[in-house]
Design a protein around this motif. Sequence first.
Motif, PDB file in Angstrom:
ATOM      1  N   ALA A 136       5.530  -5.990   4.335  1.00 22.96           N
ATOM      2  CA  ALA A 136       4.499  -5.705   3.345  1.00 22.96           C
ATOM      3  C   ALA A 136       3.387  -6.747   3.423  1.00 22.96           C
ATOM      4  O   ALA A 136       2.203  -6.417   3.410  1.00 22.96           O
ATOM      5  CB  ALA A 136       5.108  -5.668   1.950  1.00 22.96           C
ATOM      6  N   GLY A 159       2.513  -0.758   6.709  1.00 24.29           N
ATOM      7  CA  GLY A 159       2.556  -0.595   5.261  1.00 24.29           C
ATOM      8  C   GLY A 159       3.425   0.573   4.838  1.00 24.29           C
ATOM      9  O   GLY A 159       4.204   0.471   3.885  1.00 24.29           O
ATOM     10  N   LEU A 160       3.305   1.676   5.551  1.00 25.09           N
ATOM     11  CA  LEU A 160       4.146   2.840   5.238  1.00 25.09           C
ATOM     12  C   LEU A 160       5.621   2.540   5.491  1.00 25.09           C
ATOM     13  O   LEU A 160       6.489   2.933   4.713  1.00 25.09           O
ATOM     14  CB  LEU A 160       3.690   4.055   6.047  1.00 25.09           C
ATOM     15  CG  LEU A 160       2.328   4.635   5.662  1.00 25.09           C
ATOM     16  CD1 LEU A 160       1.899   5.707   6.660  1.00 25.09           C
ATOM     17  CD2 LEU A 160       2.367   5.184   4.255  1.00 25.09           C
ATOM     18  N   LYS A 188       6.852   0.239   2.668  1.00 22.48           N
ATOM     19  CA  LYS A 188       7.051   0.987   1.422  1.00 22.48           C
ATOM     20  C   LYS A 188       8.357   1.775   1.467  1.00 22.48           C
ATOM     21  O   LYS A 188       9.067   1.855   0.472  1.00 22.48           O
ATOM     22  CB  LYS A 188       5.862   1.919   1.157  1.00 22.48           C
ATOM     23  CG  LYS A 188       4.613   1.170   0.704  1.00 22.48           C
ATOM     24  CD  LYS A 188       3.483   2.086   0.374  1.00 22.48           C
ATOM     25  CE  LYS A 188       3.653   2.794  -0.921  1.00 22.48           C
ATOM     26  NZ  LYS A 188       3.652   1.971  -2.116  1.00 22.48           N
ATOM     27  N   ARG A 231      11.475   1.104  -1.055  1.00 20.13           N
ATOM     28  CA  ARG A 231      11.994   2.208  -1.864  1.00 20.13           C
ATOM     29  C   ARG A 231      13.498   2.388  -1.634  1.00 20.13           C
ATOM     30  O   ARG A 231      14.262   2.613  -2.572  1.00 20.13           O
ATOM     31  CB  ARG A 231      11.236   3.495  -1.530  1.00 20.13           C
ATOM     32  CG  ARG A 231      11.606   4.687  -2.372  1.00 20.13           C
ATOM     33  CD  ARG A 231      10.798   5.920  -2.021  1.00 20.13           C
ATOM     34  NE  ARG A 231      10.971   6.319  -0.625  1.00 20.13           N
ATOM     35  CZ  ARG A 231      10.005   6.263   0.299  1.00 20.13           C
ATOM     36  NH1 ARG A 231       8.802   5.845  -0.017  1.00 20.13           N
ATOM     37  NH2 ARG A 231      10.227   6.648   1.538  1.00 20.13           N
ATOM     38  N   ASP A 281       5.807  -4.162  -3.103  1.00 21.07           N
ATOM     39  CA  ASP A 281       5.237  -2.820  -3.028  1.00 21.07           C
ATOM     40  C   ASP A 281       3.719  -2.853  -3.141  1.00 21.07           C
ATOM     41  O   ASP A 281       3.028  -2.087  -2.475  1.00 21.07           O
ATOM     42  CB  ASP A 281       5.834  -1.938  -4.123  1.00 21.07           C
ATOM     43  CG  ASP A 281       5.462  -0.480  -3.946  1.00 21.07           C
ATOM     44  OD1 ASP A 281       5.744   0.058  -2.852  1.00 21.07           O
ATOM     45  OD2 ASP A 281       4.900   0.103  -4.883  1.00 21.07           O
ATOM     46  N   GLY A 282       3.180  -3.757  -3.943  1.00 23.28           N
ATOM     47  CA  GLY A 282       1.733  -3.864  -4.090  1.00 23.28           C
ATOM     48  C   GLY A 282       1.067  -4.317  -2.802  1.00 23.28           C
ATOM     49  O   GLY A 282      -0.005  -3.810  -2.423  1.00 23.28           O
ATOM     50  N   GLN A 283       1.694  -5.252  -2.112  1.00 24.43           N
ATOM     51  CA  GLN A 283       1.148  -5.709  -0.836  1.00 24.43           C
ATOM     52  C   GLN A 283       1.212  -4.600   0.203  1.00 24.43           C
ATOM     53  O   GLN A 283       0.272  -4.426   0.989  1.00 24.43           O
ATOM     54  CB  GLN A 283       1.920  -6.930  -0.341  1.00 24.43           C
ATOM     55  CG  GLN A 283       1.736  -8.148  -1.204  1.00 24.43           C
ATOM     56  CD  GLN A 283       2.626  -9.294  -0.758  1.00 24.43           C
ATOM     57  OE1 GLN A 283       3.602  -9.101  -0.033  1.00 24.43           O
ATOM     58  NE2 GLN A 283       2.300 -10.492  -1.222  1.00 24.43           N
ATOM     59  N   THR A 289       1.131  -1.403  -0.426  1.00 28.84           N
ATOM     60  CA  THR A 289       0.111  -0.430  -0.799  1.00 28.84           C
ATOM     61  C   THR A 289      -1.276  -0.908  -0.359  1.00 28.84           C
ATOM     62  O   THR A 289      -2.075  -0.114   0.147  1.00 28.84           O
ATOM     63  CB  THR A 289       0.126  -0.181  -2.317  1.00 28.84           C
ATOM     64  OG1 THR A 289       1.421   0.305  -2.681  1.00 28.84           O
ATOM     65  CG2 THR A 289      -0.924   0.817  -2.738  1.00 28.84           C
ATOM     66  N   VAL A 317      -1.583  -0.274   3.301  1.00 30.87           N
ATOM     67  CA  VAL A 317      -1.779   1.145   3.591  1.00 30.87           C
ATOM     68  C   VAL A 317      -3.232   1.540   3.316  1.00 30.87           C
ATOM     69  O   VAL A 317      -3.880   2.207   4.130  1.00 30.87           O
ATOM     70  CB  VAL A 317      -0.803   2.021   2.764  1.00 30.87           C
ATOM     71  CG1 VAL A 317      -1.190   3.485   2.843  1.00 30.87           C
ATOM     72  CG2 VAL A 317       0.617   1.821   3.238  1.00 30.87           C
ATOM     73  N   VAL A 318      -3.760   1.123   2.168  1.00 26.63           N
ATOM     74  CA  VAL A 318      -5.129   1.496   1.799  1.00 26.63           C
ATOM     75  C   VAL A 318      -6.135   0.877   2.763  1.00 26.63           C
ATOM     76  O   VAL A 318      -7.037   1.568   3.275  1.00 26.63           O
ATOM     77  CB  VAL A 318      -5.426   1.083   0.342  1.00 26.63           C
ATOM     78  CG1 VAL A 318      -6.893   1.232   0.019  1.00 26.63           C
ATOM     79  CG2 VAL A 318      -4.582   1.898  -0.618  1.00 26.63           C
TER      80      VAL A 318
END
Length: 94
Positions: free
Chosen positions: A16, A41-42, A45, A49, A58-60, A62, A65-66
């Motif tokens: 992440a 990133g995917l 995640k 999960r 999870d924020g990192q 995300t 990914v963005v």
Amino acid sequence: MYQYPAPPPAQDDSGATASMVLGILGLVVCGLLAPIALFMGLSAKRRIRESGGYLGGDGQATAGVVLGAIGSAFIVLGLLILFVFVLAAASSGA
């Protein structure tokens, strides 16, 4: 009254953090890193999960990914513009 000890804090997934760093570098320095950030990133995640709360970040992930998606979109847009210019130059008889 006895209380159960607090669970240990969730350890951040290293993928992440790497995804977020690569996403930033993909936008600022080298665009070719953006698709790697998106993939990492995917993957991070998914691992977070499936860990059931043992992994954090999870924020990192995300953010990676963005940023990776934005950088990848810039690559596709740049290639599309290059293709249009090459096609226009070839059809002008040059």
